[in-house]
Every structure is written in structure tokens, then in C-alpha cells.
Write an enzyme that holds these catalytic residues in place. Structure first.
Site, PDB file in Angstrom:
ATOM      1  CD  GLU A  81      72.952  91.866 -21.216  1.00 32.90           C
ATOM      2  OE1 GLU A  81      73.390  92.943 -20.774  1.00 32.90           O
ATOM      3  OE2 GLU A  81      71.880  91.363 -20.822  1.00 32.90           O
ATOM      4  CE  LYS A  92      72.019  99.818 -17.040  1.00 32.73           C
ATOM      5  NZ  LYS A  92      71.100 100.084 -15.926  1.00 32.73           N
ATOM      6  CB  VAL A  99      68.397  93.974 -23.184  1.00 31.37           C
ATOM      7  CG1 VAL A  99      67.378  93.511 -24.221  1.00 31.37           C
ATOM      8  CG2 VAL A  99      68.775  92.820 -22.257  1.00 31.37           C
ATOM      9  CG  ASP A 108      63.407 102.765 -13.236  1.00 29.87           C
ATOM     10  OD1 ASP A 108      63.658 102.509 -14.427  1.00 29.87           O
ATOM     11  OD2 ASP A 108      64.196 102.511 -12.312  1.00 29.87           O
ATOM     12  CB  SER A 154      64.083  98.849 -18.845  1.00 30.44           C
ATOM     13  OG  SER A 154      65.217  98.606 -19.648  1.00 30.44           O
ATOM     14  CB  ALA A 155      65.805 102.200 -22.891  1.00 29.80           C
ATOM     15  CG  ASP A 156      66.530  96.514 -21.711  1.00 31.30           C
ATOM     16  OD1 ASP A 156      67.367  97.282 -22.220  1.00 31.30           O
ATOM     17  OD2 ASP A 156      66.795  95.736 -20.765  1.00 31.30           O
ATOM     18  CE  LYS A 160      67.429  88.937 -11.605  1.00 36.79           C
ATOM     19  NZ  LYS A 160      68.530  89.584 -12.240  1.00 36.79           N
TER      20      LYS A 160
HETATM   21  N1  PSU Z   1      68.342  92.211 -15.420  1.00 41.75           N
HETATM   22  C1  PSU Z   1      69.071  91.144 -15.021  1.00 41.75           C
HETATM   23  N2  PSU Z   1      70.391  91.103 -15.305  1.00 41.75           N
HETATM   24  C2  PSU Z   1      71.014  92.112 -16.000  1.00 41.75           C
HETATM   25  C3  PSU Z   1      70.230  93.228 -16.427  1.00 41.75           C
HETATM   26  C4  PSU Z   1      68.903  93.232 -16.105  1.00 41.75           C
HETATM   27  O1  PSU Z   1      68.541  90.240 -14.408  1.00 41.75           O
HETATM   28  O2  PSU Z   1      72.229  92.040 -16.230  1.00 41.75           O
HETATM   29  C5  PSU Z   1      70.889  94.314 -17.217  1.00 41.75           C
HETATM   30  C6  PSU Z   1      70.676  94.094 -18.721  1.00 41.75           C
HETATM   31  O3  PSU Z   1      71.812  94.547 -19.413  1.00 41.75           O
HETATM   32  C7  PSU Z   1      69.491  94.985 -19.007  1.00 41.75           C
HETATM   33  C8  PSU Z   1      69.774  96.150 -18.101  1.00 41.75           C
HETATM   34  O4  PSU Z   1      69.390  95.379 -20.361  1.00 41.75           O
HETATM   35  O5  PSU Z   1      70.272  95.570 -16.918  1.00 41.75           O
HETATM   36  C9  PSU Z   1      68.538  96.975 -17.853  1.00 41.75           C
HETATM   37  O6  PSU Z   1      68.883  98.140 -17.188  1.00 41.75           O
HETATM   38  P1  PSU Z   1      67.777  99.290 -17.015  1.00 41.75           P
HETATM   39  O7  PSU Z   1      66.749  98.707 -16.117  1.00 41.75           O
HETATM   40  O8  PSU Z   1      68.536 100.408 -16.379  1.00 41.75           O
HETATM   41  O9  PSU Z   1      67.282  99.610 -18.382  1.00 41.75           O
HETATM   42 MN    MN Z   2      65.553 102.231 -15.373  1.00 41.47          MN
END
Ligand code: PSU
Ligand code: MN
Length: 305
Positions: free
Chosen positions: A26, A87, A107, A139, A141-143, A160
């Protein structure tokens, strides 16, 4: 007709067409996850680790509105230096194309682009998840949704604790995503090898993992897997130090009212700031370790094809 938006590098295209092992990488980790120049150094070293094991790396991003699978070194350098890279998660892709912007793929969006290109293995550091306090902030994540629907295996270093790890696991269970421990029974917590939560399945070698993946997709069970590979012992952080930094980062986030897509990058940067360079060094090492497992898995999968 997605091909009109997609550029696959010659090397990656050749590898995919000839069933050679390819590992997707990524770019949000480059543009938003680490400071320059360590981000670029790390991204290039990750590619080298994958090559040394006999697989082909494919770093993924959106450049000038083009979906790119397999970046050149110059393109990686540009992404690492530029301050104006968006992003880009699933929802952002069409607009970054339409506006001709540069987008760093998360991701979720890296999985989407890897899938379009036909790449099945993706190595990274951390994935998004269910944030602490999600019962009021929503909140999530879309992941996680992407893991439920897109056929790409994601290798990470666990969750984490900027996230609510328990809720993240519940969410993945609901959506049919298995969390697999690589040579571990316990979900690692990114900077440390222990979280207190068990994984759904443990696998001890790439072949076992490849067999499960083959069965999953042969049965038309859509979606990916989350493989959690613990940070090597020698690079683990003190869990008290990291927990305190995370709590402080969340306090500051709440005080500043930071929400939405800014939330994860803010927390990551704060934790880094509060722990000096230590967390960055650990972060880099765990990404290398995941690249290694990614390459080994891609090689096993190409043997099973
Ligand atoms: N967690 C990490 N390092 C990262 C990310 C998450 O420890 O770099 C990044 C990844 O690209 C992940 C994104 O897909 O943050 C998730 O963001 P969000 O929570 O806004 O979906
Ligand atoms: Mn988010």
C-alpha cells in the site's frame, strides 16, 4: 471496463500473466504513515526483501488520476515527498480519478486495486479497525468491510490499541473474516507480540495458509483473510510505554475534535511523536517481517495454482 483506468507495470503484468508470485503493497503507509525520508527508504527496502525471496513487489497508488499497480522508484520517492497526496479509501477512488489527483491507497483501496490486477497477497504494517469509543463515534474503518468482500489476503502485525481490539475481532467475525495467527495463538498488538486476545486459527507455515486460502476461494467464499504476524521479539516495544502514548494520543484527538479520515493518521503521528523514534523503528521492522511472510505465501499460492 475497469482496464481503461488501470496501469500495471510491465514487470508486474508479466508476473501475473505467468503465475509468478506477486505481493501488493500500500501507499498510505508511505504518504501518511511514516515521515520522509524513512518512508521512502522503508518502501524500497520492503520491495527488495520481497525480490530477494523470489517474488515480485507491486506498490499501489493513484497518480494523476490513474490507478497504478507497480510503482517505479521515482514514483515512490515522489509519493513520499509530496505533501498533497490524498488518503484514498474505497469511497475516494472515483473522485481522485475524475479530478486527476494523486491518491495514497489504504488497505481497503489497495485490496481493490490488487484484486482488479489479479494479485491475491498484500503485505502491510497495520490495518484500520473499530476505534475505541466507536459505540458513539461510529468510527469503523472501511478496511474491515473490504476484507469481507474482496479476495485478497492481508498480512499485518495485528491490531494497534488505538483500536478497540475486542470490537474489531467481533466485527470481523460477523463479516466472516478469519483472523489467522502466523506462528502464534495470540493476536499480536502491532508494537508488541501480545494483545490478550486469541486468534481464530493458528498456522505455522506458508503452505498451510495457502491451502486454507485455496479452499476458501474454491468454495466461492468471497473476501480476504487477516493474517497477523507478530513483530520479531528483538524489536518489540515496552507495552506500558506504548499504552501510555496511545492513551495520550486519544486524549488529544478528543480535545481537538479530530474525526473521520484524519483520525487514524493523527493517532499514528501522535504516538510516534510521544515515543520518540522508537515506535517508528519498530514499525519499520514489523513491515519487513510482514513482507517476508507475504513473499513466502505468494510463492506457495502460485505453486498450488
Ligand atoms: N494503521 C497503521 N498504519 C497505517 C494505517 C493504519 O498502523 O499506515 C493506515 C492504513 O493505510 C490503513 C488506514 O488502511 O490507515 C486506515 O485508515 P482508516 O482508519 O481511516 O480507515
Ligand atoms: Mn475511520
Amino acid at each position: 471496463m475497469f482496464e481503461q483506468y488501470l496501469d500495471i507495470s510491465d514487470e508486474v503484468k508479466f508476473a501475473i500473466e505467468n503465475n509468478q508470485p506477486v505481493v501488493a503493497l500500500e501507499s498510505t503507509i508511505i504518504s501518511h504513515g511514516m515521515p520522509y525520508p524513512k518512508n521512502v527508504e522503508t518502501a524500497l527496502k520492503v520491495e527488495q526483501i520481497i525480490r530477494d525471496l523470489g517474488a515480485i513487489p507491486a506498490t499501489i497508488a493513484i497518480l494523476d488520476g490513474r490507478l497504478k499497480v507497480g510503482l517505479s522508484h521515482d514514483e515512490i520517492e515522489m509519493l513520499g515527498k509530496a505533501g498533497d497526496v490524498v488518503k484514498a479509501s474505497r469511497r475516494d477512488i472515483p473522485f481522485i480519478i475524475a479530478k486527476g489527483l494523486n491518491g495514497a491507497t489504504t488497505v481497503a483501496s489497495t485490496m481493490i486495486l490488487a484484486d482488479l490486477a489479479g494479485i491475491r497477497v498484500f503485505a502491510t504494517g497495520g490495518v484500520g479497525g473499530v476505534h475505541r469509543g466507536a459505540e458513539t463515534s461510529f468510527d469503523i474503518s472501511a478496511d474491515l468491510i473490504e476484507l469481507a468482500q474482496t479476495n485478497v489476503v492481508v498480512i499485518c502485525a495485528g491490531a494497534k490499541s488505538i483500536l478497540d481490539i475486542g470490537l474489531t475481532l467481533e466485527y470481523l467475525e460477523t463479516h466472516g473474516v478469519a483472523v489467522v495467527g502466523y506462528q502464534t495463538d495470540e493476536l499480536p498488538a502491532f508494537y508488541t507480540s501480545k494483545s490478550g486476545y486469541p486468534v481464530d486459527y493458528r498456522v505455522d507455515n506458508p503452505r498451510e495458509l495457502a491451502l486454507a486460502i485455496k479452499a476458501k476461494w474454491a468454495l466461492n467464499l468471497q473476501g480476504g483473510l487477516l493474517v497477523a504476524n507478530p513483530i520479531p521479539k528483538e524489536f518489540e516495544m515496552d507495552s506500558n510505554v506504548i499504552d501510555e502514548a496511545i492513551q495520550e494520543a486519544i486524549r488529544q484527538q478528543t480535545a481537538l475534535g479530530i474525526k473521520g479520515k484524519e483520525s487514524t493518521p493523527f493517532l499514528l503521528a501522535k504516538v510516534k511523536e510521544l515515543t520518540g523514534g522508537d515506535s517508528l523503528d519498530s514499525n519499520i521492522q514489523l513491515v519487513y517481517n510482514n513482507a517476508k511472510v507475504g513473499a513466502q505465501l505468494a510463492i506457495e499460492l502460485s505453486k498450488l495454482k
